[in-house]
Write an enzyme that holds these catalytic residues in place. Sequence first.
Site, PDB file in Angstrom:
ATOM      1  N   LYS A   1       0.823  -1.219   0.000  1.00  0.00           N
ATOM      2  CA  LYS A   1       0.000   0.000   0.000  1.00  0.00           C
ATOM      3  C   LYS A   1       0.854   1.265   0.000  1.00  0.00           C
ATOM      4  O   LYS A   1       2.058   1.226   0.212  1.00  0.00           O
ATOM      5  CB  LYS A   1      -0.951  -0.019   1.205  1.00  0.00           C
ATOM      6  CG  LYS A   1      -2.126  -0.982   0.966  1.00  0.00           C
ATOM      7  CD  LYS A   1      -3.178  -0.905   2.039  1.00  0.00           C
ATOM      8  CE  LYS A   1      -4.326  -1.870   1.698  1.00  0.00           C
ATOM      9  NZ  LYS A   1      -5.331  -1.944   2.769  1.00  0.00           N
TER      10      LYS A   1
ATOM     11  N   ARG B   1      -2.851  -9.665   5.933  1.00  0.00           N
ATOM     12  CA  ARG B   1      -3.402  -9.868   4.579  1.00  0.00           C
ATOM     13  C   ARG B   1      -2.355  -9.392   3.581  1.00  0.00           C
ATOM     14  O   ARG B   1      -2.007  -8.207   3.566  1.00  0.00           O
ATOM     15  CB  ARG B   1      -4.695  -9.060   4.450  1.00  0.00           C
ATOM     16  CG  ARG B   1      -5.394  -9.175   3.099  1.00  0.00           C
ATOM     17  CD  ARG B   1      -6.675  -8.342   3.109  1.00  0.00           C
ATOM     18  NE  ARG B   1      -7.331  -8.360   1.821  1.00  0.00           N
ATOM     19  CZ  ARG B   1      -7.002  -7.565   0.814  1.00  0.00           C
ATOM     20  NH1 ARG B   1      -6.042  -6.691   0.928  1.00  0.00           N
ATOM     21  NH2 ARG B   1      -7.666  -7.647  -0.332  1.00  0.00           N
TER      22      ARG B   1
HETATM   23  C1  7PJ Z   1      -8.067  -4.420   2.686  1.00  0.00           C
HETATM   24  C2  7PJ Z   1      -9.104  -5.302   2.416  1.00  0.00           C
HETATM   25  C3  7PJ Z   1      -7.620  -4.245   4.032  1.00  0.00           C
HETATM   26  C4  7PJ Z   1      -9.300  -5.855   4.645  1.00  0.00           C
HETATM   27  C5  7PJ Z   1      -8.453  -4.391   0.573  1.00  0.00           C
HETATM   28  C6  7PJ Z   1      -5.638  -3.495  -1.263  1.00  0.00           C
HETATM   29  C7  7PJ Z   1      -6.988  -2.871  -1.301  1.00  0.00           C
HETATM   30  N1  7PJ Z   1      -9.721  -6.020   3.388  1.00  0.00           N
HETATM   31  N2  7PJ Z   1      -9.346  -5.268   1.089  1.00  0.00           N
HETATM   32  N3  7PJ Z   1      -8.279  -5.000   4.966  1.00  0.00           N
HETATM   33  N4  7PJ Z   1      -7.652  -3.874   1.509  1.00  0.00           N
HETATM   34  N5  7PJ Z   1      -9.876  -6.541   5.637  1.00  0.00           N
HETATM   35  O1  7PJ Z   1      -5.446  -4.660  -0.945  1.00  0.00           O
HETATM   36  O2  7PJ Z   1      -4.677  -2.720  -1.569  1.00  0.00           O
HETATM   37  O3  7PJ Z   1      -6.729  -3.476   4.379  1.00  0.00           O
HETATM   38  S1  7PJ Z   1      -8.380  -4.011  -1.127  1.00  0.00           S
END
Ligand code: 7PJ
Length: 281
Positions: free
Chosen positions: A222, A256
């Site tokens: 990010k 994640r």
């Molecule tokens: C996140 C997500 C996050 C959770 C995305 C990306 C954008 N779900 N989905 N937490 N980010 N729980 O991965 O850059 O930070 S999409």
Amino acid sequence: MSHIPFGRYQVPGNRALVMGILNVTPDSFSDGGRFASLDFSLSHAEQMIRDGVDIIDVGGESTRPGAPSVPLEEELRRVLPVLYALRECGTPISVDTYKPEVMREAVLAGVDMINDINAFRAPGAIDAVRDTDCALCIMHMLDKPATMQDKPAYADVVGEVIAFLRERIDALTAGGIDRRRLWIDPGFGFGKTTEHNYALLKAGRRMVLELGVPLLAGLSRKSMIGAVTGKPVEQRLAGSLGGALAAVAHGAGIVRVHDVAETVDALKVWHAANGQLSEPN
Ligand code: 7PJ
């Protein structure tokens, strides 16, 4: 070894878990079409399983700042074939969606977690997940994806994110959901400056202690990684590994990530250094 319920599974509770991101957006398959896209997604999932992933997070809509939203039917066409194909893969499956209709279909396809960047605020979202045993991730987002990065401002970012998450935990438990199913996430990059993101990263343990719910952290590749390394998105692996370890040090139970193999190794060393040796797989 302690275990925690997670949909159809029990997951280890004595180490941080790696959630691998599986984006199912067919944009790059205009010539190969849907079958090429499905094939690619399944090979990616198989690679993540070989690399030691704990949970696979399947998403059919890009929620990057300014990204256009995907119509319901298109999101279902992208996500459902992948969910059904991975149903018996032996690894817990999460679906990244804020649409109650997608949640219902995903539950029928057997998913183990619903990961909602909108924190189950859509009308019908709580109803869609109540009579299931899947884990639920409640994420904080300021405003909505199209405009969230237009000058995000808080008087007290950590206090406000905790207050939001508390309100959502209360709404879900009042709606009949066992709080042991819940995970919280401060939503790095979702309506936050670099300073906000790092203040929230540092406040991980405070969030877990004040809310009594385990923490999921998503900061892989990010802008908060780019902001301190000066690197473009395709060169953020090392920075993202640093971020994943920092998140775990600050109390995250799930990270994640895009880069599963590297994160799994980094966390094995991290846990060994903290007195928890694991067997090589
Ligand atoms: C996140 C997500 C996050 C959770 C995305 C990306 C954008 N779900 N989905 N937490 N980010 N729980 O991965 O850059 O930070 S999409």
